[in-house]
Scaffold this motif. Structure first.
Motif, PDB file in Angstrom:
ATOM      1  N   LEU A   1      46.822 -12.000  60.705  1.00 23.04           N
ATOM      2  CA  LEU A   1      47.698 -10.967  60.143  1.00 23.04           C
ATOM      3  C   LEU A   1      48.937 -11.551  59.476  1.00 23.04           C
ATOM      4  O   LEU A   1      49.796 -10.795  59.002  1.00 23.04           O
ATOM      5  CB  LEU A   1      48.134  -9.994  61.245  1.00 23.04           C
ATOM      6  CG  LEU A   1      47.014  -9.317  62.044  1.00 23.04           C
ATOM      7  CD1 LEU A   1      47.597  -8.312  63.027  1.00 23.04           C
ATOM      8  CD2 LEU A   1      46.008  -8.643  61.128  1.00 23.04           C
ATOM      9  N   ALA A   2      49.047 -12.875  59.451  1.00 25.18           N
ATOM     10  CA  ALA A   2      50.222 -13.505  58.850  1.00 25.18           C
ATOM     11  C   ALA A   2      50.294 -13.197  57.362  1.00 25.18           C
ATOM     12  O   ALA A   2      49.282 -12.904  56.703  1.00 25.18           O
ATOM     13  CB  ALA A   2      50.177 -15.016  59.076  1.00 25.18           C
ATOM     14  N   ALA A   3      51.497 -13.255  56.819  1.00 24.99           N
ATOM     15  CA  ALA A   3      51.712 -12.888  55.409  1.00 24.99           C
ATOM     16  C   ALA A   3      50.919 -13.777  54.459  1.00 24.99           C
ATOM     17  O   ALA A   3      50.494 -13.332  53.387  1.00 24.99           O
ATOM     18  CB  ALA A   3      53.201 -12.965  55.087  1.00 24.99           C
ATOM     19  N   ASN A   4      50.703 -15.039  54.853  1.00 22.21           N
ATOM     20  CA  ASN A   4      49.987 -15.964  53.974  1.00 22.21           C
ATOM     21  C   ASN A   4      48.484 -15.973  54.220  1.00 22.21           C
ATOM     22  O   ASN A   4      47.754 -16.762  53.620  1.00 22.21           O
ATOM     23  CB  ASN A   4      50.541 -17.380  54.133  1.00 22.21           C
ATOM     24  CG  ASN A   4      50.440 -17.877  55.566  1.00 22.21           C
ATOM     25  OD1 ASN A   4      50.121 -17.109  56.481  1.00 22.21           O
ATOM     26  ND2 ASN A   4      50.724 -19.153  55.762  1.00 22.21           N
ATOM     27  N   ALA A   5      47.983 -15.127  55.129  1.00 18.72           N
ATOM     28  CA  ALA A   5      46.550 -15.050  55.383  1.00 18.72           C
ATOM     29  C   ALA A   5      45.845 -14.376  54.206  1.00 18.72           C
ATOM     30  O   ALA A   5      46.371 -13.444  53.592  1.00 18.72           O
ATOM     31  CB  ALA A   5      46.271 -14.288  56.674  1.00 18.72           C
ATOM     32  N   ARG A   6      44.632 -14.826  53.905  1.00 18.59           N
ATOM     33  CA  ARG A   6      43.920 -14.345  52.716  1.00 18.59           C
ATOM     34  C   ARG A   6      43.590 -12.858  52.831  1.00 18.59           C
ATOM     35  O   ARG A   6      43.706 -12.118  51.846  1.00 18.59           O
ATOM     36  CB  ARG A   6      42.636 -15.152  52.530  1.00 18.59           C
ATOM     37  CG  ARG A   6      41.820 -14.746  51.312  1.00 18.59           C
ATOM     38  CD  ARG A   6      40.544 -15.560  51.217  1.00 18.59           C
ATOM     39  NE  ARG A   6      40.824 -16.980  51.148  1.00 18.59           N
ATOM     40  CZ  ARG A   6      39.866 -17.925  51.121  1.00 18.59           C
ATOM     41  NH1 ARG A   6      38.593 -17.563  51.177  1.00 18.59           N
ATOM     42  NH2 ARG A   6      40.199 -19.201  51.060  1.00 18.59           N
ATOM     43  N   ASN A   7      43.167 -12.417  53.992  1.00 17.98           N
ATOM     44  CA  ASN A   7      42.741 -11.034  54.169  1.00 17.98           C
ATOM     45  C   ASN A   7      43.655 -10.291  55.137  1.00 17.98           C
ATOM     46  O   ASN A   7      43.189  -9.511  55.972  1.00 17.98           O
ATOM     47  CB  ASN A   7      41.296 -10.994  54.678  1.00 17.98           C
ATOM     48  CG  ASN A   7      40.338 -11.734  53.772  1.00 17.98           C
ATOM     49  OD1 ASN A   7      40.246 -11.430  52.582  1.00 17.98           O
ATOM     50  ND2 ASN A   7      39.629 -12.706  54.322  1.00 17.98           N
ATOM     51  N   ALA A   8      44.934 -10.549  55.052  1.00 19.68           N
ATOM     52  CA  ALA A   8      45.887  -9.999  56.019  1.00 19.68           C
ATOM     53  C   ALA A   8      45.855  -8.473  56.044  1.00 19.68           C
ATOM     54  O   ALA A   8      45.820  -7.864  57.123  1.00 19.68           O
ATOM     55  CB  ALA A   8      47.294 -10.496  55.705  1.00 19.68           C
ATOM     56  N   ALA A   9      45.863  -7.831  54.891  1.00 23.07           N
ATOM     57  CA  ALA A   9      45.912  -6.370  54.839  1.00 23.07           C
ATOM     58  C   ALA A   9      44.666  -5.746  55.456  1.00 23.07           C
ATOM     59  O   ALA A   9      44.744  -4.788  56.249  1.00 23.07           O
ATOM     60  CB  ALA A   9      46.086  -5.909  53.400  1.00 23.07           C
TER      61      ALA A   9
END
Length: 900
Positions: free
Chosen positions: A181-189
């Motif tokens: 869920l981190a901001a820089n994760a590819r599929n966070a949303a």
């Protein structure tokens, strides 16, 4: 190894052509399982590949092979771990059984913290593909079908069961969700939507647990909710918190306490980010928590104190907390002069312990420094300027040596908690002296309290360094309150870190290397943290880390190895000089703490220093050769200064430890192996002749003329053997000479074993000299199949044990003299026949040049000896005498293999 690897690949091709082989050859499964445990990484990797093919052809074999695949997920080799993870992912996708999926998911969670980033990334990706990505569409849909809801509910049940599977599963899953869920994760949303749906589903199950297929306990659901709350508090809504309030009002049994703790953790994490929570709910929660403080244990108090201070930040009514803390301090001071060792004071002892626990945890989590006026009003006698100092001074009298043990434990823990939040207390002389006194005591129950205090403080420092003092969820209370976030406090933290490292490190090192219990484990973790932060010179802790790598406690060995690897990578040249001291420390640790001074692990016949050697192999070849030279030099000895104390003598025991490590090192390059053999042979060459001469003259009283006169007869075999008599031998001198002979004999036996094990053939090397130098030296040496180490180990044991009996000692001396006269590996050809080829190792300064190796000095009458492997049967030859033989036959070595 190569043959076994190619054979497994051939079997894979055969199965592709004829899958029915699995049914006809019933022993295929057992052979595959055996290959999966092979010593060679390439064989294990090929075995995994074949296992995967077998499972595809016959899915029923999944159950049989799953255990072995899970074991190989922890394999030391990166490629093997990655392949096993891929197989596990395939099994997970095909097998709908919840228990199997839970086992595999737990294994993937463990690998998300793998030391190798490619492995950890692969495990995280697989978890995302298994747990989150299949539900992206469901989370985005406005209305979900019944089938989608059931699938989401089944996924939640799987996560809940995985959380319960191992002790650290909850923390690992928390880290995985946080990273996803981190901001820089590819599929966070998309991942956030799935997790939010899972949380909502969990609350539905909490309200109606009977509606869940298979049934779920409320405490397990709440524990899983704490995982999501710790990972990202924004997954929760204010309405959901309303459902949790009733769980903190009744504490009647242990189950209620577990539920209570989970709910408090959720409140602690979520309240700082949910601004629309009604104040009436917060007041009800605050009242309920304050009412239950006296019934809580340490773990629950820790969460409650943090939660109450979070609630206070919204309600802004610290008066209740100030009043409670002032009451605790007043009671502690009133009872400080009681003799609590008296049996009549049992009730007071229980009360004081509870007061100290409350003072410690609330003093850690609550910033009372801005409420000094409230404390002065409640405590008229107090004129100080620091509330944390007031708490410490109130607890300190109960930490002295005259107090009962359990009370000292609580007092030291309380002081440690305050120091973690207010690091400047570490610099106070009385606090430092109290900690030092405990570390110097031989009491693990007290020592572990201080060590845990240091460990938690350093962990907090490392977390702040990683995130730069900003927590994304605001879940760490106190940072935003100015306790650990401001520049002044940061400076105090730095000073406290330096003080702990400089003043207490020696004591911590001693504790870590004096046992293998939980106290030693914690001490090892503290040492590793100190090294990661660069607070001391690597040489201070390096030798102890190498010793701890050899521990039979897997936790200690793993932490020490990781810390050692980091230090070696960062300070390679600086750390080089410490390795010899480290080897000595590792031997002492094995002898005194583990109770096994041998150089190999009895079960696996692996070197005890294999972890150190693997780390050194990451350096350049020159570095490795220098290490091997220094390592072998520790075997060298001065016969007049040898330490003969102990049974067997200390010098022999230490040399045996080194020699057995040399025998079982996993050499990474041919030139590394050749250099090792050269160093071993040089030690025998430098010491053998003089020692043999001393034994002949001082033990057997053989004169030089007698030796030369008997030389001709010695070639005839046992009938011509010199008759040596012993009389008037000083027992101490005999033990001295025999000890030296045992060391050199064991070293020579190990050298011969290594040459047989790696198939070093002199004929091959002479024919391909240029190829060996330019091509083969950088290759990984391959082992000869069927060469067992049992004979070598038996010989070493026999020679070391010979020092316990005088007759055996004399036989050992005789055998060593015979060895120096003629190596049993050397065979002399009959008239008109060429010498059979025997193995040769490099000698002299150039380890890469294949030349015959000499054993003994270059003095007159001393023949150089070249060894032989046991691969090809050779013709019988007579013994060569110590003196020079004149013969019309062909010389033993046409290249001048005689003494100058």
């Amino acid at each position: 190894t190569t043959v076994r690897t190619r054979s497994l690949k051939s079997v894979t091709q055969m199965l592709e052509k004829d899958p029915s082989l699995l049914d006809r050859a019933r022993n295929v499964k057992s052979l595959l399982m055996k290959c999966a445990l092979d010593a060679s990484p390439s064989v294990r990797d090929s075995a995994l590949m074949l296992i995967g093919k077998c499972i595809v052809l016959k899915p029923a074999l999944e159950q049989d092979f799953l255990k072995h695949i899970l074991t190989l997920a922890n394999d030391p080799t990166t490629s093997v771990r990655k392949r096993s993870l891929k197989l596990l992912k395939d099994i997970y996708s095909r097998n709908p059984q919840r228990e199997i999926r839970s086992i595999i998911a737990d294994c993937l969670c463990q690998r998300t913290k793998d030391a190798e980033k490619p492995v950890s990334d692969l495990a995280s990706q697989m978890l995302e593909e298994s747990w989150l990505s299949p539900f992206w569409r469901v989370a985005e849909a406005q209305e979900s079908s019944v089938q989608d809801k059931l699938a989401l509910q089944n996924q939640l049940t799987l996560i809940i069961k995985t959380v319960q599977r191992s002790e650290n599963a909850a923390s690992l899953i928390t880290s995985f969700i946080e990273e996803s869920l981190a901001a820089n994760a590819r599929n966070a949303a998309a991942n956030f939507g799935v997790c939010k749906s899972l949380v909502a589903n969990a609350f539905e199950c909490l309200i109606d647990p009977q509606g869940v297929p298979g049934g779920l306990e409320q405490r397990h659901i709440l524990q899983t909710l704490t995982v999501f709350a710790s990972a990202n508090a924004y997954l929760f809504t204010p309405e959901q918190l309303q459902y949790l309030q009733p769980y903190i009002t009744n504490l009647s049994n242990s189950d209620d306490l577990n539920i209570f703790k989970c709910v408090v953790v959720i409140f602690r994490c979520v309240l700082p980010v949910v601004s629309t929570v009604q104040h009436s709910l917060l007041r009800d929660v605050q009242t309920a928590l304050l009412h239950g403080v006296s019934k809580l244990g340490r773990a629950e108090l820790n969460e409650v104190a943090a939660c109450l201070w979070t609630i206070n930040s919204t309600l802004q009514n610290p008066e209740k907390l100030v009043k409670m803390m002032a009451s605790v301090i007043r009671n502690l001071n009133a009872l400080a002069r009681q003799d609590l060792t008296d049996q009549s004071q049992k009730e007071n002892l229980k009360r004081i312990r509870k007061y100290i626990q409350i003072a410690g945890y609330f003093g850690k989590h609550c910033n009372f420094e801005s409420h000094i006026a409230g404390f002065r009003e409640a405590l008229a006698w107090w004129k100080g300027s620091s509330v944390s100092g007031l708490v410490v001074s109130s607890i300190k009298p109960f930490a002295t040596g005259k107090q009962p043990l359990l009370l000292r434990v609580d007092a030291l823990n309380g002081i440690g908690l305050i120091c973690q939040a207010w690091p400047y207390h570490y610099n106070q002389v009385d606090i430092s002296n109290a900690f030092q006194e405990v570390l110097d005591e031989d009491n693990p129950d007290l020592q572990i309290i201080v060590l845990v205090c240091f460990k938690d403080f350093f962990a907090m420092q490392e977390r702040q360094a990683e995130v730069g003092g900003d927590q994304p969820n605001g879940t760490i209370i106190g940072v935003t309150n100015g306790k650990l976030g401001g520049s002044m406090t940061a400076s105090e933290s730095d000073g406290a870190s330096a003080l702990i490292a400089q003043r207490f490190l020696k004591s911590i090192l001693r504790i870590a290397s004096s046992s293998q219990n939980a106290c030693a484990m914690t001490a090892t973790e503290v040492i590793a943290s100190i090294n990661r932060q660069g607070l001391v010179h690597p040489k201070e802790s390096g030798p102890v880390l190498v010793a701890l790598e050899t521990s039979t406690n897997p936790g200690i060995a793993d932490v020490a190895e990781k810390a050692h690897r980091d230090v070696h990578q960062q300070h390679e040249s600086m750390f080089e000089r410490e390795y010899m001291r480290a080897i000595q420390e590792a031997y002492r640790y094995q002898k005194d703490i583990v109770g096994d001074p041998r150089g190999y692990q009895a079960a696996s016949h692996a070197s005890k220093l294999h972890a150190m050697f693997e780390i050194i192999k990451t350096s350049k070849g020159k570095y490795q050769k220098k290490f091997i030279s220094n390592f072998c030099s520790k075997i060298n000895f001065d016969i007049e200064k040898m330490d003969l104390s102990g049974h067997p003598p200390s010098a022999v025991s230490f040399s045996r430890f080194l020699i057995e490590n040399l025998a079982f090192f996993d050499y990474g390059r041919v030139d590394e192996l050749l250099h090792t053999l050269t160093c071993m042979e040089k030690i025998v060459a430098d010491n053998g002749s003089a020692l043999s001469h001393s034994i002949n003259t001082e033990v057997f009283h053989v004169e030089v003329d007698t030796i030369l006169g008997s030389a001709t007869g010695a070639i005839q075999g046992d009938e011509g053997k010199m008759q040596m008599k012993t009389y008037g031998v000083d027992p101490l001198r005999l033990r001295q000479l025999a000890s030296g002979s045992v060391i050199l004999s064991c070293l020579w036996e190990t050298r011969s074993y290594l040459r047989r094990l790696y198939g070093l053939s002199s004929s091959q090397r002479r024919e391909n000299k240029s190829k060996v130098v330019t091509k083969d030296l950088n290759k990984v040496p391959s082992k000869v199949q069927g060469v067992s180490s049992e004979k070598l180990l038996g010989t070493i044991i026999e020679k070391v044990d010979s020092l316990q009996d005088q007759d055996a000692t004399l036989r050992q001396c005789q055998e060593f003299v015979d060895l120096m006269v003629i190596d049993n590996e050397v065979k002399v050809a009959a008239d008109g026949e060429e010498s059979a080829d025997g193995p040769e190792t490099p000698s002299g300064d150039d380890a890469n040049t294949p030349v015959p190796v000499s054993v003994g000095s270059k003095g007159p009458g001393k023949r150089k000896i070249s060894g032989s492997i046991g691969g090809t049967p050779q013709k019988k030859r007579g013994r060569l005498s110590l003196g020079r033989r004149k013969s019309s036959r062909k010389s033993v070595d046409s290249d001048g293999d005689w003494g100058d």
